[in-house]
Design a protein around this motif. Structure first.
Motif, PDB file in Angstrom:
ATOM      1  N   GLU A   6       0.832  -1.207   0.000  1.00 49.32           N
ATOM      2  CA  GLU A   6       0.000   0.000   0.000  1.00 49.32           C
ATOM      3  C   GLU A   6       0.866   1.257   0.000  1.00 49.32           C
ATOM      4  O   GLU A   6       0.576   2.227  -0.704  1.00 49.32           O
ATOM      5  CB  GLU A   6      -0.909  -0.018   1.234  1.00 49.32           C
ATOM      6  N   LEU A   7       1.949   1.222   0.771  1.00 54.39           N
ATOM      7  CA  LEU A   7       2.849   2.368   0.825  1.00 54.39           C
ATOM      8  C   LEU A   7       3.709   2.488  -0.435  1.00 54.39           C
ATOM      9  O   LEU A   7       4.077   3.588  -0.835  1.00 54.39           O
ATOM     10  CB  LEU A   7       3.770   2.254   2.048  1.00 54.39           C
ATOM     11  N   ALA A   8       4.020   1.341  -1.050  1.00 56.85           N
ATOM     12  CA  ALA A   8       4.878   1.340  -2.239  1.00 56.85           C
ATOM     13  C   ALA A   8       4.307   0.388  -3.281  1.00 56.85           C
ATOM     14  O   ALA A   8       4.816  -0.715  -3.483  1.00 56.85           O
ATOM     15  CB  ALA A   8       6.297   0.941  -1.864  1.00 56.85           C
ATOM     16  N   PRO A   9       3.228   0.770  -3.962  1.00 56.01           N
ATOM     17  CA  PRO A   9       2.556  -0.129  -4.904  1.00 56.01           C
ATOM     18  C   PRO A   9       3.441  -0.600  -6.049  1.00 56.01           C
ATOM     19  O   PRO A   9       3.204  -1.657  -6.634  1.00 56.01           O
ATOM     20  CB  PRO A   9       1.380   0.703  -5.425  1.00 56.01           C
ATOM     21  N   TYR A  10       4.486   0.154  -6.385  1.00 53.35           N
ATOM     22  CA  TYR A  10       5.382  -0.232  -7.474  1.00 53.35           C
ATOM     23  C   TYR A  10       6.153  -1.514  -7.173  1.00 53.35           C
ATOM     24  O   TYR A  10       6.756  -2.102  -8.070  1.00 53.35           O
ATOM     25  CB  TYR A  10       6.360   0.906  -7.779  1.00 53.35           C
ATOM     26  N   SER A 246      11.628   5.322  10.585  1.00 53.95           N
ATOM     27  CA  SER A 246      10.531   6.275  10.386  1.00 53.95           C
ATOM     28  C   SER A 246       9.196   5.579  10.628  1.00 53.95           C
ATOM     29  O   SER A 246       9.129   4.358  10.804  1.00 53.95           O
ATOM     30  CB  SER A 246      10.577   6.818   8.955  1.00 53.95           C
ATOM     31  N   ARG A 247       8.130   6.357  10.614  1.00 52.70           N
ATOM     32  CA  ARG A 247       6.796   5.779  10.831  1.00 52.70           C
ATOM     33  C   ARG A 247       6.517   4.689   9.803  1.00 52.70           C
ATOM     34  O   ARG A 247       6.050   3.604  10.144  1.00 52.70           O
ATOM     35  CB  ARG A 247       5.727   6.882  10.726  1.00 52.70           C
ATOM     36  N   GLU A 248       6.823   4.960   8.537  1.00 56.28           N
ATOM     37  CA  GLU A 248       6.558   3.987   7.481  1.00 56.28           C
ATOM     38  C   GLU A 248       7.407   2.731   7.665  1.00 56.28           C
ATOM     39  O   GLU A 248       6.933   1.608   7.489  1.00 56.28           O
ATOM     40  CB  GLU A 248       6.850   4.595   6.104  1.00 56.28           C
ATOM     41  N   GLU A 249       8.674   2.928   8.023  1.00 54.19           N
ATOM     42  CA  GLU A 249       9.558   1.785   8.222  1.00 54.19           C
ATOM     43  C   GLU A 249       9.059   0.892   9.345  1.00 54.19           C
ATOM     44  O   GLU A 249       9.034  -0.340   9.213  1.00 54.19           O
ATOM     45  CB  GLU A 249      10.982   2.269   8.523  1.00 54.19           C
TER      46      GLU A 249
END
Length: 333
Positions: A6-10, A246-249
């Motif tokens: 979701e955060l990195a669809p690629y 980070s939050r995403e990590e």
């Protein structure tokens, strides 16, 4: 949909042919390499399987470098290949081309899931495609260390490799029947003796460092035919760079651990003490053979904002991570 996707669809662009669960192109000598002439918005490879690096408005590769008189090589494993980059333009080699004011193009010489044996073999087998090489940067080190914990390293002269179990299922020794089903394979494993105890972390570090330095010495010998400058960089891990991402990590790391992730298998490697001990052995060995060495985790730690999303998992980088690391590499070579 997973948090990571979701955060990195690629990342879906890597799934079919550039992950261990996707299609694997088995090859003599190297065991496996990337698919040839692959085309997508995320990953593109040349007629041999090397990923393209962008430089200005053109893309260049090992087998497609135009009429360049000389080039520079960034070699290593999946981080160099660029797992986590949203496109070829955001891999390390491409970002180095953006930030390096010198004329020669950096080529992507990464091989996904390669150990140092395969990195060296790749260079040996395909150097005939290259023009003069002015500089080589080896950005590597984690795979040898992670594989050093596998019990079968005791039986291998040049280190074990990823896909070891899959390879043995596909090509069993003549005195062993090929497994006919996952259930039969599972039952067979249950009947076998308990798995050997992995080597201690100090033994793993020593083994990985010795193997890496043996191959680095061979890289230096080959580079000398061009009088090419060579630098070895011990790649960063998220846990070697900072205690908390980070939050995403942190969202991604938590999800990966729930799925049976990195810390469950390599938790002891994440210690900063391991980075210090491993780097010290590599630095001394590199000095002995006359190769410049950089332990990149402290370099990255000094310049990485605590809240910036740099890692797509504990090993691979985001676009921002690739750009930051590329700039810092150029400052230290």
């Amino acid at each position: 949909m997973s948090i990571r996707t979701e955060l990195a669809p690629y990342l879906r662009g890597y799934e079919e042919k550039f992950t261990s669960g996707g299609e694997i192109r088995w090859l003599p000598h190297l065991l496996y390499f990337h698919p040839q002439s692959h085309r997508s918005e995320v990953v593109n490879t040349d007629s041999v399987g090397f990923r393209y690096a962008t430089d200005g408005d053109r893309s260049y590769s090992v087998a497609d470098h135009g009429s360049a008189d000389s080039v520079r090589l960034l070699a290593g494993s999946s981080t160099v290949f660029g797992i986590g980059a949203s496109s070829d333009a955001w891999t390390l080699a491409s970002r180095m081309n953006v930030h390096d004011e010198r004329d020669q193009t950096w080529l992507n010489f990464g091989g996904r899931s390669f150990n140092s044996t395969q990195e060296l073999l790749l260079f040996t087998l395909y150097r005939h495609l290259l023009p003069k090489v002015d500089e080589i940067v080896l950005f590597s080190g984690f795979n040898n260390l992670s594989l050093a914990r596998m019990p079968q390293v005791r039986d291998e002269d040049h280190g074990t490799f990823f896909q070891y179990n899959m390879y043995n299922e596909m090509f069993p020794p003549k005195n062993e029947p090929k497994a006919v089903s996952p259930m039969r394979s599972l039952l067979r494993r249950k009947e076998e003796a308990p798995a050997p105890v992995p080597p201690s972390i100090s033994e793993q570090i020593t083994y990985a460092a010795d193997l890496t330095l043996r191959h680095l010495d061979a890289w230096k010998a080959l580079a000398s035919t061009w009088d090419a400058k060579i630098t070895y960089i011990l790649q960063p891990l998220s846990g070697w760079v900072r205690d908390k991402g980070s939050r995403e990590e942190e969202l991604i790391f938590d999800e990966l651990e729930r799925l049976g992730g990195f810390a469950a298998m390599y938790g002891d490697i994440l210690s900063k003490d391991v980075n210090v001990e491993y780097a010290a052995k590599l630095e001394q060995g590199a000095k002995n053979i006359g190769v410049n060495f950089v332990n990149f985790s402290p370099v990255m730690a000094e310049s990485a904002p605590s809240d910036e999303w740099l890692f797509i998992d504990r090993i691979h980088l985001t676009d921002n991570g690739h750009d930051l690391v590329a700039r810092k590499i150029l400052e230290h070579i």
